[in-house]
Design a protein around this motif. Structure first.
Motif, PDB file in Angstrom:
ATOM      1  N   UNK A   1      61.859  29.515  19.772  1.00  0.00           N
ATOM      2  CA  UNK A   1      61.398  28.759  18.611  1.00  0.00           C
ATOM      3  C   UNK A   1      60.056  29.278  18.108  1.00  0.00           C
ATOM      4  N   UNK A   2      59.211  29.716  19.038  1.00  0.00           N
ATOM      5  CA  UNK A   2      57.856  30.138  18.680  1.00  0.00           C
ATOM      6  C   UNK A   2      57.340  31.099  19.741  1.00  0.00           C
TER       7      UNK A   2
ATOM      8  N   UNK B   1      58.623  31.237  15.023  1.00  0.00           N
ATOM      9  CA  UNK B   1      59.216  32.574  15.009  1.00  0.00           C
ATOM     10  C   UNK B   1      59.572  33.021  13.603  1.00  0.00           C
ATOM     11  N   UNK B   2      59.446  34.331  13.372  1.00  0.00           N
ATOM     12  CA  UNK B   2      59.991  34.936  12.170  1.00  0.00           C
ATOM     13  C   UNK B   2      61.446  35.299  12.409  1.00  0.00           C
TER      14      UNK B   2
ATOM     15  N   UNK C   1      64.118  40.131  23.320  1.00  0.00           N
ATOM     16  CA  UNK C   1      64.204  39.040  22.354  1.00  0.00           C
ATOM     17  C   UNK C   1      65.569  38.369  22.390  1.00  0.00           C
ATOM     18  N   UNK C   2      66.504  38.917  23.168  1.00  0.00           N
ATOM     19  CA  UNK C   2      67.777  38.242  23.371  1.00  0.00           C
ATOM     20  C   UNK C   2      68.930  38.871  22.627  1.00  0.00           C
TER      21      UNK C   2
ATOM     22  N   UNK D   1      61.924  36.428  16.033  1.00  0.00           N
ATOM     23  CA  UNK D   1      60.999  37.457  16.504  1.00  0.00           C
ATOM     24  C   UNK D   1      59.563  36.974  16.377  1.00  0.00           C
ATOM     25  N   UNK D   2      58.666  37.469  17.226  1.00  0.00           N
ATOM     26  CA  UNK D   2      57.253  37.090  17.129  1.00  0.00           C
ATOM     27  C   UNK D   2      56.589  37.747  15.921  1.00  0.00           C
TER      28      UNK D   2
END
Length: 459
Positions: A211-212, A239-240, A270-271, A286-287
């Motif tokens: 989420x963040x 997150x973007x 990131x999965x 993504x961050x």
């Protein structure tokens, strides 16, 4: 003085030009000086002009072989040269700098890489050419592991609303999980940290999707087993998004992409995409402001081959498309002819030419008490390999163990490699995967890599 001579020479023509009626077809201003600036000069006739007959620099010749282990040069490693038939034509040892250099390149080069104890794991380059520079990476000795260099102790200033779980990464496979109000102790191994220390924290919801994120960079590297306490991370930022799409996906094909963020040459997971690209694009969280680049990959599987597309783009790119029409051909049936266990032959039948690749890796294994392995680096378009001869004083490959099998067969095409010469110049590991064949390994630069690998099935 040549400046004044130039002005004097132009004077009559300048008067003529300015004294005549302007020609509407001429360029603005009529007569124009070359845009040479104040340094513009007429060539001095006394200055010799370059001789167009000067011969080009000689083409590079010879071959250089370097053997290293974790960056350190390896001395007294045997390097065997072969002719095109596989016969031995030279037998050398690396010097104190880990290097063998010879003025004339052979057709093949075999490095007798030490593996475990007295065991050897040969690596043979086919189609060696003049000017080649070959590097063999021995990696860690079998049975040894790299110890951790230290730890990061990480805390948050505060958690993120609605988050259920938290994860802190310090690099590939260096993780810690826990609640927001806890202390995350991340064990750090050498491969986790680049030139700078980095930690990335993610806050996930019930669906385990981030989420963040919060992060810190330019951290000191823990050394000597020390624990470095990282100042409390800043507030989590929502997150973007990164969208991954498929083009030209074959009917009936299915694919779930995955992605990593790359910072300082290290990958941060990131999965996986939550959906099949055959149905719709995948959106990754993504961050924001963290990564140098994002890398996505997707794989497909058939009866005989696994194929992958790996693409790295700058972090500013928000949409990445993977074109399935560019997948490499499948490798088809493989066959081993081992009438001579010392020099077995392996063949394969690709569905189309592999000439468009940069090169391939073939690995054979002799199953039995020794588990002997032999790797080959082969040029594009290759469809068979016969092991070259080795010096008579060697008892390898084992001739009494009848079970020789294909351990690996793969080809690679990378946008940042020009040809087979570039492929050969990559550090070649003797007992690990070539990094370009690992979908989770960060590419060295932005670009695309396509791979095909045979599916090894137990008998």
């Amino acid at each position: 003085m040549r400046h004044f001579g130039f002005i004097a020479l132009l004077a009559p023509f300048a008067l003529l030009a300015f004294g005549c009626e302007e020609d509407p077809s001429s360029s603005p201003g009529g007569f124009q000086l070359p845009e040479g600036g104040s340094g513009f000069e007429i060539p001095d006739s006394s200055t010799p002009t370059p001789d167009s007959s000067t011969p080009d620099a000689p083409a590079p010749s010879g071959v250089t072989v370097t053997v290293v282990r974790q960056g350190a040069p390896q001395t007294d490693v045997r390097v065997i040269f072969h002719d095109a038939t596989g016969a031995v034509t030279g037998d050398f040892k690396t010097d104190a700098t880990g290097v063998v250099t010879q003025p004339v390149a052979p057709s093949m080069v075999t490095v007798l890489a030490p593996y475990f104890g007295d065991e050897l794991s040969p690596l043979t380059y086919l189609a060696v050419a003049e000017g080649d520079t070959l590097t063999v990476e021995l990696g860690r000795a079998a049975g040894t592991e790299s110890p951790p260099i230290g730890e990061y102790s990480v805390t948050f200033g505060q958690g993120f609303d609605t988050a259920q779980d938290y994860r802190v990464q310090a690099g590939p496979n260096c993780n810690s999980f826990g609640p927001a109000d806890g202390t995350f102790v991340v064990t750090v191994y050498p491969e986790c940290v680049g030139a700078q220390g980095v930690v990335l924290a993610s806050a996930s919801g019930r669906d385990e999707m981030p989420l963040a994120f919060s992060f810190a960079k330019n951290l000191a590297k823990p050394m000597g087993g020390a624990t470095i306490t990282v100042p409390a991370l800043p507030a989590f930022v929502a997150a973007g998004s990164l969208t991954v799409s498929a083009a030209n996906m074959p009917l009936g094909e299915h694919a779930w992409p995955s992605t990593v963020a790359i910072v300082d040459g290290r990958a941060f997971e990131l999965g996986f995409g939550a959906n099949d690209l055959a149905e719709s694009p995948a959106t990754f969280r993504v961050p924001v402001g963290f990564a140098d680049a994002h890398q996505v990959d997707v794989g497909t599987y058939s009866n005989d081959s696994s194929r992958a597309i790996i693409k790295r783009e700058p972090a500013t790119v928000g949409n990445i498309t993977l074109d399935f029409a560019t997948l490499l051909p499948t490798l088809g049936d493989t066959n081993i002819v081992a009438d001579d266990l010392k020099r077995p032959k392996v063949t394969w039948s690709p569905s189309a030419s592999l000439n468009g690749t940069d090169g391939g890796i073939v690995s054979l294994r002799w199953y039995g008490s020794s588990g002997f392995q032999w790797r080959f680096v082969v040029p594009p378009g290759t469809t068979e390999v016969t092991a070259p001869a080795l010096p008579g004083d060697l008892s390898i490959p084992p001739s009494t163990e009848a079970d020789v099998a294909l351990d690996d067969l793969a080809f690679v095409e990378a946008t940042f490699l020009a040809d087979y010469k570039g492929f050969k110049s990559l550090p070649m590991p003797t007992n690990a995967n070539l990094s370009l064949l690992s979908t989770d390994a960060p590419l060295p630069v932005n670009g695309t890599v396509r791979t095909v690998r045979t599916v090894i099935r137990p008998d």
